[in-house]
Design a protein around this motif. Structure first.
Motif, PDB file in Angstrom:
ATOM      1  N   GLU A  53       0.829  -1.208   0.000  1.00 30.28           N
ATOM      2  CA  GLU A  53       0.000   0.000   0.000  1.00 30.28           C
ATOM      3  C   GLU A  53       0.859   1.251   0.000  1.00 30.28           C
ATOM      4  N   ASP A  54       1.889   1.255   0.839  1.00 28.50           N
ATOM      5  CA  ASP A  54       2.779   2.423   0.896  1.00 28.50           C
ATOM      6  C   ASP A  54       3.499   2.632  -0.436  1.00 28.50           C
ATOM      7  N   ALA A  55       3.921   1.524  -1.065  1.00 30.37           N
ATOM      8  CA  ALA A  55       4.636   1.631  -2.346  1.00 30.37           C
ATOM      9  C   ALA A  55       3.742   2.195  -3.434  1.00 30.37           C
ATOM     10  N   LEU A  56       2.466   1.797  -3.429  1.00 26.97           N
ATOM     11  CA  LEU A  56       1.537   2.292  -4.446  1.00 26.97           C
ATOM     12  C   LEU A  56       1.156   3.748  -4.222  1.00 26.97           C
ATOM     13  N   LEU A  57       0.989   4.131  -2.945  1.00 26.42           N
ATOM     14  CA  LEU A  57       0.492   5.474  -2.648  1.00 26.42           C
ATOM     15  C   LEU A  57       1.591   6.526  -2.598  1.00 26.42           C
ATOM     16  N   ASP A  58       2.848   6.090  -2.479  1.00 28.11           N
ATOM     17  CA  ASP A  58       3.947   7.044  -2.338  1.00 28.11           C
ATOM     18  C   ASP A  58       4.102   7.879  -3.611  1.00 28.11           C
ATOM     19  N   GLY A  59       3.816   9.171  -3.490  1.00 27.75           N
ATOM     20  CA  GLY A  59       3.970  10.092  -4.612  1.00 27.75           C
ATOM     21  C   GLY A  59       2.910   9.952  -5.674  1.00 27.75           C
ATOM     22  N   LEU A  60       1.836   9.226  -5.389  1.00 27.03           N
ATOM     23  CA  LEU A  60       0.774   9.024  -6.378  1.00 27.03           C
ATOM     24  C   LEU A  60       0.052  10.336  -6.642  1.00 27.03           C
ATOM     25  N   ASN A  61      -0.143  10.672  -7.921  1.00 29.26           N
ATOM     26  CA  ASN A  61      -0.791  11.941  -8.257  1.00 29.26           C
ATOM     27  C   ASN A  61      -1.426  11.841  -9.639  1.00 29.26           C
ATOM     28  N   ASN A  62      -2.775  11.778  -9.641  1.00 26.05           N
ATOM     29  CA  ASN A  62      -3.537  11.736 -10.896  1.00 26.05           C
ATOM     30  C   ASN A  62      -3.014  10.659 -11.866  1.00 26.05           C
ATOM     31  N   GLU A  63      -2.815   9.477 -11.356  1.00 25.21           N
ATOM     32  CA  GLU A  63      -2.333   8.372 -12.188  1.00 25.21           C
ATOM     33  C   GLU A  63      -2.788   7.054 -11.579  1.00 25.21           C
ATOM     34  N   ILE A  64      -2.594   5.979 -12.347  1.00 24.26           N
ATOM     35  CA  ILE A  64      -2.929   4.634 -11.868  1.00 24.26           C
ATOM     36  C   ILE A  64      -1.639   3.838 -11.748  1.00 24.26           C
ATOM     37  N   ARG A  65      -1.495   3.166 -10.609  1.00 23.91           N
ATOM     38  CA  ARG A  65      -0.348   2.294 -10.408  1.00 23.91           C
ATOM     39  C   ARG A  65      -0.848   0.872 -10.167  1.00 23.91           C
ATOM     40  N   THR A  66      -0.024  -0.105 -10.602  1.00 23.66           N
ATOM     41  CA  THR A  66      -0.399  -1.516 -10.417  1.00 23.66           C
ATOM     42  C   THR A  66       0.762  -2.279  -9.811  1.00 23.66           C
ATOM     43  N   TYR A  67       0.390  -3.383  -9.123  1.00 24.45           N
ATOM     44  CA  TYR A  67       1.403  -4.236  -8.514  1.00 24.45           C
ATOM     45  C   TYR A  67       0.789  -5.626  -8.364  1.00 24.45           C
ATOM     46  N   ILE A  68       1.547  -6.668  -8.716  1.00 22.80           N
ATOM     47  CA  ILE A  68       1.034  -8.040  -8.637  1.00 22.80           C
ATOM     48  C   ILE A  68       1.884  -8.823  -7.643  1.00 22.80           C
ATOM     49  N   LYS A  69       1.201  -9.487  -6.726  1.00 25.04           N
ATOM     50  CA  LYS A  69       1.891 -10.323  -5.747  1.00 25.04           C
ATOM     51  C   LYS A  69       0.939 -11.408  -5.269  1.00 25.04           C
ATOM     52  N   ASP A  70       1.465 -12.632  -5.197  1.00 24.43           N
ATOM     53  CA  ASP A  70       0.696 -13.777  -4.690  1.00 24.43           C
ATOM     54  C   ASP A  70      -0.649 -13.917  -5.390  1.00 24.43           C
ATOM     55  N   LYS A  71      -0.616 -13.816  -6.729  1.00 21.11           N
ATOM     56  CA  LYS A  71      -1.804 -13.988  -7.566  1.00 21.11           C
ATOM     57  C   LYS A  71      -2.898 -12.975  -7.235  1.00 21.11           C
ATOM     58  N   GLN A  72      -2.481 -11.788  -6.791  1.00 26.13           N
ATOM     59  CA  GLN A  72      -3.410 -10.697  -6.520  1.00 26.13           C
ATOM     60  C   GLN A  72      -2.929  -9.444  -7.245  1.00 26.13           C
ATOM     61  N   LEU A  73      -3.903  -8.730  -7.815  1.00 26.37           N
ATOM     62  CA  LEU A  73      -3.610  -7.512  -8.562  1.00 26.37           C
ATOM     63  C   LEU A  73      -3.968  -6.305  -7.693  1.00 26.37           C
ATOM     64  N   TYR A  74      -2.974  -5.516  -7.338  1.00 26.11           N
ATOM     65  CA  TYR A  74      -3.172  -4.297  -6.558  1.00 26.11           C
ATOM     66  C   TYR A  74      -3.160  -3.114  -7.513  1.00 26.11           C
ATOM     67  N   MET A  75      -4.146  -2.202  -7.335  1.00 32.38           N
ATOM     68  CA  MET A  75      -4.221  -1.009  -8.175  1.00 32.38           C
ATOM     69  C   MET A  75      -4.509   0.209  -7.297  1.00 32.38           C
ATOM     70  N   ALA A  76      -3.931   1.334  -7.656  1.00 32.35           N
ATOM     71  CA  ALA A  76      -4.153   2.577  -6.909  1.00 32.35           C
ATOM     72  C   ALA A  76      -4.398   3.712  -7.889  1.00 32.35           C
ATOM     73  N   LEU A  77      -5.421   4.561  -7.574  1.00 32.67           N
ATOM     74  CA  LEU A  77      -5.759   5.703  -8.428  1.00 32.67           C
ATOM     75  C   LEU A  77      -6.002   6.913  -7.536  1.00 32.67           C
ATOM     76  N   LYS A  78      -5.387   8.030  -7.861  1.00 33.96           N
ATOM     77  CA  LYS A  78      -5.618   9.279  -7.128  1.00 33.96           C
ATOM     78  C   LYS A  78      -6.132  10.319  -8.096  1.00 33.96           C
ATOM     79  N   SER A  79      -7.266  10.933  -7.727  1.00 33.57           N
ATOM     80  CA  SER A  79      -7.841  11.998  -8.539  1.00 33.57           C
ATOM     81  C   SER A  79      -8.314  13.101  -7.591  1.00 33.57           C
TER      82      SER A  79
END
Length: 441
Positions: A95-121
């Motif tokens: 969560e920290d890796a996805l949210l760090d510096g997030l700004n009006n963009e989408i980030r993704t991360y895959i681990k243990d057969k799970q897809l993590y996504m973060a969006l800030k608007s």
């Protein structure tokens, strides 16, 4: 390890490796495509949630249920305040890796057969976690299916390769049998027709090589036999004069002959035999050293030279009858001395072949023809008389058969002038010699 097995094994391994590489690449591409599809769909859903939040909708649970599929865990932030979450457990590092510096963009991360996504608007941040184990389950199923298909294909390829290798090596085995026969010295072996592919072409070249070797060996054998006959004939030819020389000189040396007239007669015979051996030596030396570089070539009136040669021979053989039909002023580039020697040899042979010799000499711009009315030459002997010391008359009477060097010398003279010759003969009728002075028949 036999060549056929090596060829089969190498081909089989290369084909199987290629199939597996292609299969694995296709499966991985399929997984990648499915994940990208999930990401694209998740991005659309998250944008819908953020848009609704920006319009003032505060029923977060309803928004999540409306736009997100079952099995997707969601956390909504307003600034640093969590407005909604249905996460059962939180991996703070992701969560920290996805949210760090997030700004009006989408980030993704895959681990243990799970897809993590973060969006800030603006002030809202949406964090999702989607289960994608179904994609990896499909991947495992595809791998199992591919393995089964690969085994079937491998078996089919093995059978096909076995057949192809058999076709290729069968040709090589046939060629190997030919090589074994050639190794045994059978150069006349016939190479079978192996088709028009590379092996077939190689077989044709191999056949040409075998024929060439066989031809050269036969030529070497012919030359060897010719030399053996030459040495035998030379030995036989000089044995008689040497015996005479030794015999007569021994009688004189031991003073067994006192009569001066007899001694003079013996000396004359010794001299004649010595001159005969000298003539053999001279003709042999001429034949061995004769080449184009040593010719004294000049352009002469060959018609006039031929007339003079006939006149010279007719004076030596007054009993011979001569008929001539010689075209005037035919110029040829030749060695006059050798030309005269050649013509004299043919005429002398014709005179010796008949008790009442009649010689006809014809000349035009392209040829010289000398015809006699002698006893003729058997067809089987025509090639043999071209060899040094070979004579048809086996009694070796010098008056009727000579030493067997005249014709070989004449043929050598023709060769170095780049002329050609035809010999035609009929028993009890005579012989016709045609010299093509333009080198063409």
């Amino acid at each position: 390890m036999k060549f056929s097995f090596k060829l089969f094994l190498m081909s089989f391994i290369l084909v199987i490796i290629s199939i597996n590489i292609i299969g694995i690449k296709l499966i991985n591409n399929s997984v990648k495509t499915n994940i990208e599809s999930k990401i694209e769909k998740g991005a659309i859903e998250m944008n819908n949630i953020v848009n609704n939040l920006n319009y003032g909708i505060d029923d977060y649970a309803n928004a999540v249920d409306t736009y997100l599929l079952n099995g997707t865990y969601t956390k909504i932030y307003y600034g640093n305040i969590i407005l909604f979450t249905n996460y059962q457990e939180t991996d703070t590092k992701i969560e920290d890796a996805l949210l760090d510096g997030l700004n009006n963009e989408i980030r993704t991360y895959i681990k243990d057969k799970q897809l993590y996504m973060a969006l800030k608007s603006y002030n809202y941040t949406v964090l999702t976690c989607t289960e994608i184990s179904d994609i990896y389950t499909d991947k495992d199923n595809e791998i199992k299916y591919f393995v089964r298909i690969s085994l079937i294909i491998s078996l089919m390829i093995a059978l096909a390769l076995s057949f192809l290798v058999h076709l290729v090596t069968r040709k090589i085995k046939k060629l190997s049998k030919v090589v074994e026969k050639i190794e045994e010295g059978n150069y006349e072996v016939e190479v079978p027709n192996l088709g028009n592919d590379e092996i077939g072409e190689f077989a044709k070249y191999f056949q040409s090589m075998a024929i060439s070797i066989d031809t050269k060996i036969k030529e070497i054998e012919r030359i060897s036999e010719s030399r053996r006959i030459f040495i035998g004939n030379l030995t036989h030819e000089i044995r008689t004069p040497l015996t005479s020389i030794i015999g007569y000189s021994s009688l004189i040396k031991n003073k067994k002959v006192q009569n001066l007239e007899v001694i003079n007669n013996y000396c004359t015979k010794i001299y004649d035999e010595g001159k005969y051996i000298e003539s053999i030596r001279d003709k042999l030396m001429t034949m061995m050293t004769l080449d184009k570089a040593g010719l004294d070539l000049v352009e002469v009136d060959a018609s006039d030279l031929l007339q003079k040669t006939i006149k010279y021979v007719s004076a030596i053989y007054p009993d011979a009858s001569f008929k001539t039909k010689i075209a005037p002023h035919i110029n040829l580039t030749l060695d006059p001395t050798l030309f005269k020697s050649m013509v004299m040899n043919f005429i002398k042979n014709g005179i010796k072949a008949s008790s009442k010799p009649e010689i006809t000499v014809y000349m035009d711009k392209v040829s010289i023809r000398i015809t006699d009315n002698g006893r003729g030459i058997p067809a089987s002997e025509i090639e043999k008389i071209k060899e040094p010391f070979y004579t048809i008359n086996k009694d070796r009477n010098r008056k009727t058969s000579g030493m067997g060097l005249g014709l070989p010398l004449a043929l050598e003279i023709i060769r170095v002038h780049n002329w050609t010759i035809d010999i035609e003969s009929e028993i009890s009728v005579g012989t016709k010699i045609t010299i093509h002075t333009r080198g063409e028949k």
